[in-house]
Design an enzyme around this catalytic site. Structure first.
Site, mmCIF file in Angstrom:
data_model
loop_
_atom_site.group_PDB
_atom_site.id
_atom_site.type_symbol
_atom_site.label_atom_id
_atom_site.label_comp_id
_atom_site.label_asym_id
_atom_site.label_seq_id
_atom_site.Cartn_x
_atom_site.Cartn_y
_atom_site.Cartn_z
ATOM 1 N N ASP A 70 -28.820 -10.404 -19.831
ATOM 2 C CA ASP A 70 -29.744 -9.323 -20.225
ATOM 3 C C ASP A 70 -31.197 -9.743 -20.710
ATOM 4 O OD1 ASP A 70 -28.028 -9.873 -22.279
ATOM 5 O OD2 ASP A 70 -29.217 -8.117 -23.700
ATOM 6 N N ASP A 101 -34.868 -17.698 -21.310
ATOM 7 C CA ASP A 101 -33.776 -16.901 -22.294
ATOM 8 C C ASP A 101 -32.994 -15.663 -21.288
ATOM 9 O OD1 ASP A 101 -32.427 -16.002 -24.602
ATOM 10 O OD2 ASP A 101 -34.325 -15.176 -25.481
ATOM 11 N N GLU A 133 -27.222 -8.910 -25.544
ATOM 12 C CA GLU A 133 -27.477 -10.064 -26.509
ATOM 13 C C GLU A 133 -28.740 -9.458 -27.046
ATOM 14 O OE1 GLU A 133 -28.514 -13.622 -28.492
ATOM 15 O OE2 GLU A 133 -29.725 -12.336 -26.918
ATOM 16 N N GLU A 162 -27.851 -20.906 -25.060
ATOM 17 C CA GLU A 162 -29.421 -20.414 -25.284
ATOM 18 C C GLU A 162 -30.387 -21.434 -25.307
ATOM 19 O OE1 GLU A 162 -30.345 -17.584 -26.174
ATOM 20 O OE2 GLU A 162 -28.846 -16.338 -26.741
#
Length: 396
Positions: A70, A101, A133, A162
């Site tokens: 997401d 990201d 997230e 990440e």
């Protein structure tokens, strides 16, 4: 068995999925198809509006790759030089929402997993991908971890993809995160016509005094007034940033001719493991009593508990060595504890060792988010080498 996966091409496909939280928009479908073809047992774990994907090779996980598909909304489209959900290569960068990201991490992990499976070296490898997230983060990784705990499933190690690098690819690994403690502070008043103030009670003066007192007590900028329990020796790593305090939301007012019935602020603390939530709450309540006694209500929420992995843990050591071999950064990767909350706070409940490593942390959540394709390729190679370090070969 599926063909090898090009991580950059997979990233392009993922960027085309308009997976704004909590939608997966086909991203998890694509990843499930790839991983299933590679021999992974895949399971969707939806919860509410959120979809999650769990993939496992073998009977139980030993190493988990985790990430999210997401993304945040693109925002003002006029600030984008190319459509946010159409990958665009220019000037040596691949542009698109989620490029850094963290669809790059997801693509690299998937490519590494498929390669490990082709080498018969994926037994014990699991992948956890969520579409929650960037949002409330209640039905995504948190939900999957709850399910896994109910099944008695734990893992020795976990890598979260990440974006972690700061000045060059390979210069930072996150091995810890601060906790996050928030509160809603409401100062009560009495609503009345603004022309008849004697009939009401304006909460704003006491509200302003309370916020000023909190700013004086805790400091509103990154320059924290004290160490707040972060002294070396109290934590396994000395690189935790100190406690910080921020006012993040203000709310009051009915109309321009009405005395408001209340004034409300949301405040947030980021705190290291050596700190105490009880101390923070007590200090806050003391400041509020000093300025708004009898007029306020305070509701607390501890949304993230701090965690850390020992810098000498095998996973951290292996990541450092592999990054140096593959990416060859000018300086060895430093162990970092900076940044906001991540899904690592949930995964730490079922994993003994946890580290975060991904591409450059630049331009995330901004217009024209971008990543270097060569960094994505190196990231996939680093993840693949980690599977070779921790997963034994199997016959087949």
């Amino acid at each position: 068995m599926t063909d090898p996966v090009d991580p950059v091409e997979l990233l392009r496909k993922l960027i085309r999925c308009e997976s704004i939280t909590p939608q997966q928009a086909g991203a998890l479908d694509l990843l499930q198809e790839i991983l299933s073809s590679a021999g992974f047992a895949t399971e969707r774990m939806p919860s509410g509006e959120v979809d999650n994907l769990w993939a496992l090779c073998g009977e139980k996980p030993h190493l988990i790759f985790a990430g999210h598909v997401d993304v945040v909304p693109p925002g003002d489209l006029s600030q984008w030089q190319s459509p946010p959900f159409e990958p665009s290569l220019r000037g040596g960068f691949l542009y698109g929402r989620g490029a850094a990201d963290m669809k790059s991490g997801v693509a690299a992990m998937t490519a590494a997993a498929v390669r490990a499976a082709k080498e018969n070296r994926a037994n014990g490898l699991a992948l956890l991908f969520t579409s929650d997230e960037e949002g409330p983060a209640k039905e995504g990784t948190a939900h999957v971890v709850r399910v896994l705990k109910e099944r008695g499933i734990k893992a020795q190690r976990c890598i979260v993809g990440e974006p972690t690098c700061e000045n060059e690819f390979g210069d930072a690994i996150k091995i810890a995160r601060r906790g996050s403690l928030s509160a809603s502070i409401t100062v009560a008043g009495k609503q009345a016509h603004a022309a008849y103030p004697h009939r009401g009670e304006n909460p704003v003066p006491a509200f302003i005094s309370a916020l000023n007192e909190l700013c004086e007590t805790f400091g509103i900028n990154e320059k924290a007034p004290a160490d707040n329990g972060n002294a070396a020796g109290k934590n396994k790593t000395p690189e935790f940033p100190p406690r910080t305090f921020q006012i993040v939301k203000l709310q009051s007012g009915v109309a321009e001719n009405v005395i408001p019935p209340f004034a409300r602020a949301t405040i947030n603390f980021r705190y290291p493991p050596g700190d105490s939530t009880q101390t923070i709450i007590a200090e806050t309540e003391k400041a509020l009593q000093k300025t708004a006694a009898g007029k306020y209500k305070c509701e607390w929420r501890n949304t993230a508990v701090p965690f850390s992995t020992d810098p000498s843990a095998p996973l951290v050591k292996a990541l450092r060595e592999t990054i140096m071999e593959v990416a060859k950064p000018k300086t060895p990767p430093r162990a970092s504890a900076g940044g906001g909350a991540s899904d690592g706070r949930f995964l730490r409940e079922i994993c003994k060792e946890l580290a975060e490593f991904g591409v450059m942390n630049e331009g995330i959540h901004e217009p024209n988010e971008r990543v270097r394709p060569q960094d994505v390729a190196m990231l996939a190679e680093i993840y693949h080498q980690i599977t070779r370090r921790f997963l034994p070969p199997t016959s087949g």
